[in-house]
Design a protein around this motif. Structure first.
Motif, short mmCIF file in Angstrom:
data_model
loop_
_atom_site.label_atom_id
_atom_site.label_comp_id
_atom_site.label_asym_id
_atom_site.label_seq_id
_atom_site.Cartn_x
_atom_site.Cartn_y
_atom_site.Cartn_z
N PRO A 178 10.28 9.82 3.76
CA PRO A 178 10.48 10.25 2.39
C PRO A 178 9.14 10.42 1.67
CG PRO A 178 12.01 8.49 2.92
CD PRO A 178 11.03 8.60 4.07
N GLN A 179 9.04 11.48 0.89
CA GLN A 179 7.80 11.79 0.18
C GLN A 179 8.06 11.96 -1.32
OE1 GLN A 179 6.04 15.35 1.84
NE2 GLN A 179 6.47 14.68 3.93
N GLN A 180 7.21 11.33 -2.10
CA GLN A 180 7.19 11.58 -3.54
C GLN A 180 6.16 12.68 -3.74
OE1 GLN A 180 9.01 9.38 -5.93
NE2 GLN A 180 8.76 11.34 -6.98
N ILE A 181 6.50 13.69 -4.51
CA ILE A 181 5.58 14.80 -4.73
C ILE A 181 5.27 14.90 -6.22
CG2 ILE A 181 5.16 17.27 -4.45
CD1 ILE A 181 7.28 17.15 -2.18
N PRO A 226 0.83 -1.21 0.00
CA PRO A 226 0.00 0.00 0.00
C PRO A 226 0.86 1.26 0.00
CG PRO A 226 -0.12 -1.10 2.13
CD PRO A 226 0.69 -1.97 1.23
N ILE A 227 0.29 2.33 -0.53
CA ILE A 227 0.91 3.64 -0.46
C ILE A 227 -0.10 4.59 0.15
CG2 ILE A 227 2.54 3.27 -2.35
CD1 ILE A 227 0.67 4.82 -4.21
N TYR A 228 0.37 5.75 0.62
CA TYR A 228 -0.48 6.70 1.33
C TYR A 228 -0.38 8.05 0.64
CZ TYR A 228 -0.29 2.74 4.33
OH TYR A 228 -0.38 1.45 4.80
N VAL A 229 -1.54 8.64 0.37
CA VAL A 229 -1.64 9.81 -0.50
C VAL A 229 -2.38 10.94 0.21
CG1 VAL A 229 -2.58 10.64 -2.70
CG2 VAL A 229 -1.67 8.31 -2.55
N TRP A 230 -1.85 12.17 0.06
CA TRP A 230 -2.51 13.37 0.55
C TRP A 230 -2.55 14.37 -0.59
CZ3 TRP A 230 0.98 10.53 3.16
CH2 TRP A 230 0.66 10.11 4.45
N SER A 231 -3.65 15.08 -0.73
CA SER A 231 -3.76 16.20 -1.65
C SER A 231 -3.52 17.47 -0.84
CB SER A 231 -5.14 16.23 -2.31
OG SER A 231 -5.22 17.29 -3.23
N VAL A 232 -2.47 18.20 -1.19
CA VAL A 232 -2.04 19.35 -0.40
C VAL A 232 -2.06 20.60 -1.25
CG1 VAL A 232 -0.16 20.31 0.98
CG2 VAL A 232 -0.58 17.84 1.00
N SER A 233 -2.72 21.63 -0.74
CA SER A 233 -2.72 22.95 -1.36
C SER A 233 -2.57 23.93 -0.20
CB SER A 233 -4.00 23.17 -2.17
OG SER A 233 -5.15 22.98 -1.36
N SER A 234 -3.47 24.89 -0.07
CA SER A 234 -3.43 25.74 1.12
C SER A 234 -4.00 25.00 2.31
CB SER A 234 -4.18 27.05 0.87
OG SER A 234 -5.52 26.79 0.50
N THR A 235 -4.59 23.83 2.07
CA THR A 235 -5.05 22.93 3.12
C THR A 235 -4.53 21.54 2.80
OG1 THR A 235 -7.10 22.44 1.95
CG2 THR A 235 -7.17 24.28 3.51
N GLY A 275 -1.22 25.97 -6.86
CA GLY A 275 -0.99 24.59 -7.27
C GLY A 275 -1.42 23.57 -6.24
N ILE A 276 -1.37 22.33 -6.67
CA ILE A 276 -1.72 21.20 -5.83
C ILE A 276 -0.51 20.26 -5.80
CG2 ILE A 276 -3.34 19.30 -5.48
CD1 ILE A 276 -4.70 22.10 -5.57
N ALA A 277 -0.20 19.75 -4.62
CA ALA A 277 0.86 18.75 -4.48
C ALA A 277 0.22 17.46 -3.98
CB ALA A 277 1.93 19.22 -3.50
N ILE A 278 0.35 16.41 -4.76
CA ILE A 278 -0.09 15.08 -4.33
C ILE A 278 1.15 14.46 -3.67
CG2 ILE A 278 -1.03 12.86 -5.03
CD1 ILE A 278 -2.92 15.24 -5.56
N LYS A 279 1.08 14.31 -2.35
CA LYS A 279 2.23 13.79 -1.61
C LYS A 279 1.99 12.33 -1.27
CE LYS A 279 3.76 18.23 0.05
NZ LYS A 279 4.50 18.91 1.11
N ILE A 280 3.00 11.52 -1.54
CA ILE A 280 2.86 10.07 -1.44
C ILE A 280 3.98 9.51 -0.57
CG2 ILE A 280 2.71 7.93 -2.78
CD1 ILE A 280 2.17 9.91 -5.24
N THR A 281 3.62 8.66 0.38
CA THR A 281 4.61 7.99 1.22
C THR A 281 4.34 6.49 1.23
OG1 THR A 281 3.38 8.14 3.31
CG2 THR A 281 4.77 10.03 2.72
#
Length: 153
Positions: free
Chosen positions: A81-84, A30-39, A64-70
């Motif tokens: 470590p984060q993939q962006i 599994p991987i873990y994903v967050w959608s990050v902007s001003s929130t 912009g939007i950063a999809i951060k993945i760990t």
């Protein structure tokens, strides 16, 4: 798992007229994903063979939007470590790139960002091979981030 991608693409294309950003987990863990902007959006768990999807959108505060993945649950908040996979939509175009912070979570694994007509970003070994990583596509297309299993897995 390659037969799953065309089915997922057909589904994603039918969802909306504007494109989507998609994270496809073609690895064995599994991987873990967050959608990050001003929130910061809630953590999403993407199992092996699973998909995370959100419509392409613009954040009025950050742009912009950063999809951060760990690779670890809660990794966004623990210094893992984060993939962006970042994107910014500008009317008819979406600009996207790939980077890492705090290390390379997918070292030894292929990661790529693709779209129908935009440029591809391919990291065959999970680390930046050098050169510019910024690409552009039409904002009515889907833009995919895919992580693959380690070679031989």
């Amino acid at each position: 798992m390659r037969f799953v991608i065309p089915s997922l693409l057909a589904f994603a294309t039918s969802v909306t007229a504007i494109g989507n950003t998609l994270v496809f987990n073609n690895s064995t863990s599994p991987i873990y994903v967050w959608s990050v902007s001003s929130t910061v959006g809630p953590q999403q768990t993407v199992v092996s063979g699973g998909l995370y999807m959100e419509p392409l959108h613009r954040d009025e505060n950050s742009g912009g939007i950063a999809i951060k993945i760990t690779k670890k649950a809660g990794g966004l908040y623990s210094g893992d470590p984060q993939q962006i996979f970042a994107y910014s939509i500008d009317n008819a175009q979406v600009w996207y790139d790939l980077s890492t912070v705090f290390g390379e979570p997918f070292a030894g694994q292929r990661v790529e960002v693709t779209s129908d007509t935009g440029g591809s970003i391919i990291w065959p070994k999970g680390s930046n091979p050098g050169g510019s990583q910024v690409k552009v596509a039409s904002s009515d297309e889907n833009v995919w981030f895919t992580v693959y299993g380690a070679p031989g897995v």
